[in-house]
Design an enzyme around this catalytic site. Structure first.
Site, short mmCIF file in Angstrom:
data_model
loop_
_atom_site.label_atom_id
_atom_site.label_comp_id
_atom_site.label_asym_id
_atom_site.label_seq_id
_atom_site.Cartn_x
_atom_site.Cartn_y
_atom_site.Cartn_z
N LYS A 1 -11.38 -1.30 6.09
CA LYS A 1 -10.22 -1.02 6.94
C LYS A 1 -10.76 -0.54 8.29
O LYS A 1 -11.68 0.29 8.32
CB LYS A 1 -9.38 0.06 6.27
CG LYS A 1 -8.32 0.70 7.14
CD LYS A 1 -7.42 1.61 6.30
CE LYS A 1 -6.52 2.45 7.17
NZ LYS A 1 -5.43 3.07 6.41
N ARG B 1 0.75 10.25 0.39
CA ARG B 1 1.10 11.33 1.32
C ARG B 1 2.28 12.15 0.83
O ARG B 1 2.62 13.15 1.42
CB ARG B 1 1.50 10.73 2.67
CG ARG B 1 0.37 10.05 3.36
CD ARG B 1 0.72 9.90 4.81
NE ARG B 1 0.18 8.70 5.36
CZ ARG B 1 0.50 8.22 6.53
NH1 ARG B 1 1.42 8.84 7.26
NH2 ARG B 1 -0.05 7.13 6.98
N THR C 1 -4.33 6.18 1.54
CA THR C 1 -4.66 7.58 1.79
C THR C 1 -5.44 8.20 0.62
O THR C 1 -5.26 9.38 0.31
CB THR C 1 -3.40 8.43 2.11
OG1 THR C 1 -2.40 7.61 2.70
CG2 THR C 1 -3.72 9.54 3.08
N GLU D 1 0.86 -1.19 0.00
CA GLU D 1 0.00 0.00 0.00
C GLU D 1 0.89 1.24 0.00
O GLU D 1 1.55 1.54 0.99
CB GLU D 1 -0.91 -0.02 1.24
CG GLU D 1 -1.79 1.23 1.33
CD GLU D 1 -2.60 1.26 2.64
OE1 GLU D 1 -2.88 0.19 3.22
OE2 GLU D 1 -2.93 2.37 3.08
#
Ligand SMILES: O=C(O)C(=O)C[C@H](O)[C@H](O)COP(=O)(O)O
Length: 209
Positions: free
Chosen positions: A130, A46, A70, A42
């Site tokens: 999640k 960011r 994200t 993953e």
């Protein structure tokens, strides 16, 4: 071939959550993790080079299953699809994000921290979630409590999980895998110590309940 979210969640017990600051680190880092047995990666959005990093990994590391972390906006959904991501992860979920994700060719693991958030996503057909921020939002006891009334929902808890805590989550019937960043510490990534990262990845890949 495109993997389903269930296949992605059952590939290894841990999904590494990666922050790439320098594009030159992308492929060696991905290679180091795959060599340790963690194929699902993953890459979080960011940093400025995250999309490029995903693209490079998708093209050059055939054994890796690269996803985007994200992901919080509809625009990012199309950006990560174009970069070659095979799945998306989000810390939360908004209607706009879920609309875009459901219209996209890849699946999303949206973040939830409460029963109501999980039930809203289930109403839209999303049952793989999640649990974020896992430790701060109640940890393994919280997921254990949800397993009774919401037994069809399967989680990837992420946030504050350590190698010592992971088995507590993995033994729950509603947990397929956990997410974490402990196998990609910044100091080792910046030092280019790929062997040490492979070792941490191998230990993570071998975690059992
Ligand atoms: O970037 C995102 O989309 C997030 O939601 C946050 C990450 O999942 C956590 O930062 C990983 O947790 P740690 O293992 O505690 O570092």
């Amino acid at each position: 071939m495109k993997a389903s979210i269930d296949q992605i969640m059952s590939t290894s017990p841990v999904i590494p959550v990666i922050v790439i600051d320098d594009i030159s680190q992308a492929c060696p880092l991905a290679e180091a993790l795959v060599a340790g047995g963690l194929k699902v990666l993953e890459v979080t959005l960011r940093t400025d080079c995250a999309l490029e990093a995903m693209e490079l990994i998708a093209k050059n590391i055939p054994d890796a299953i690269v996803g985007a972390g994200t992901v919080t906006t509809p625009q990012q959904v199309s950006d990560v699809v174009n970069a070659g991501a095979q799945f998306m992860v989000s810390p939360g979920s908004t209607d706009a994000l879920i609309d875009a994700a459901l219209a996209s060719p890849i699946e999303i693991l949206p973040g939830v921290a409460t029963a109501s958030e999980a039930m809203r996503l289930r109403e839209r057909g999303i049952t793989r979630l999640k649990f974020f921020p896992a430790e701060a939002a109640g940890g393994a006891p919280m997921l254990k409590s949800l397993a009774g009334p919401l037994s069809d929902l399967i989680f990837c808890p992420t946030g504050g999980i350590t190698p010592a805590l992971a088995p507590e989550y993995l033994k729950l019937p509603n947990v397929a895998c956990v997410g974490g960043s402990w196998m990609v510490p910044k100091n080792l990534v910046n030092a280019g110590d790929w062997d040490a990262i492979t070792k941490l990845a191998k230990e993570a890949a071998e975690i059992t309940t």
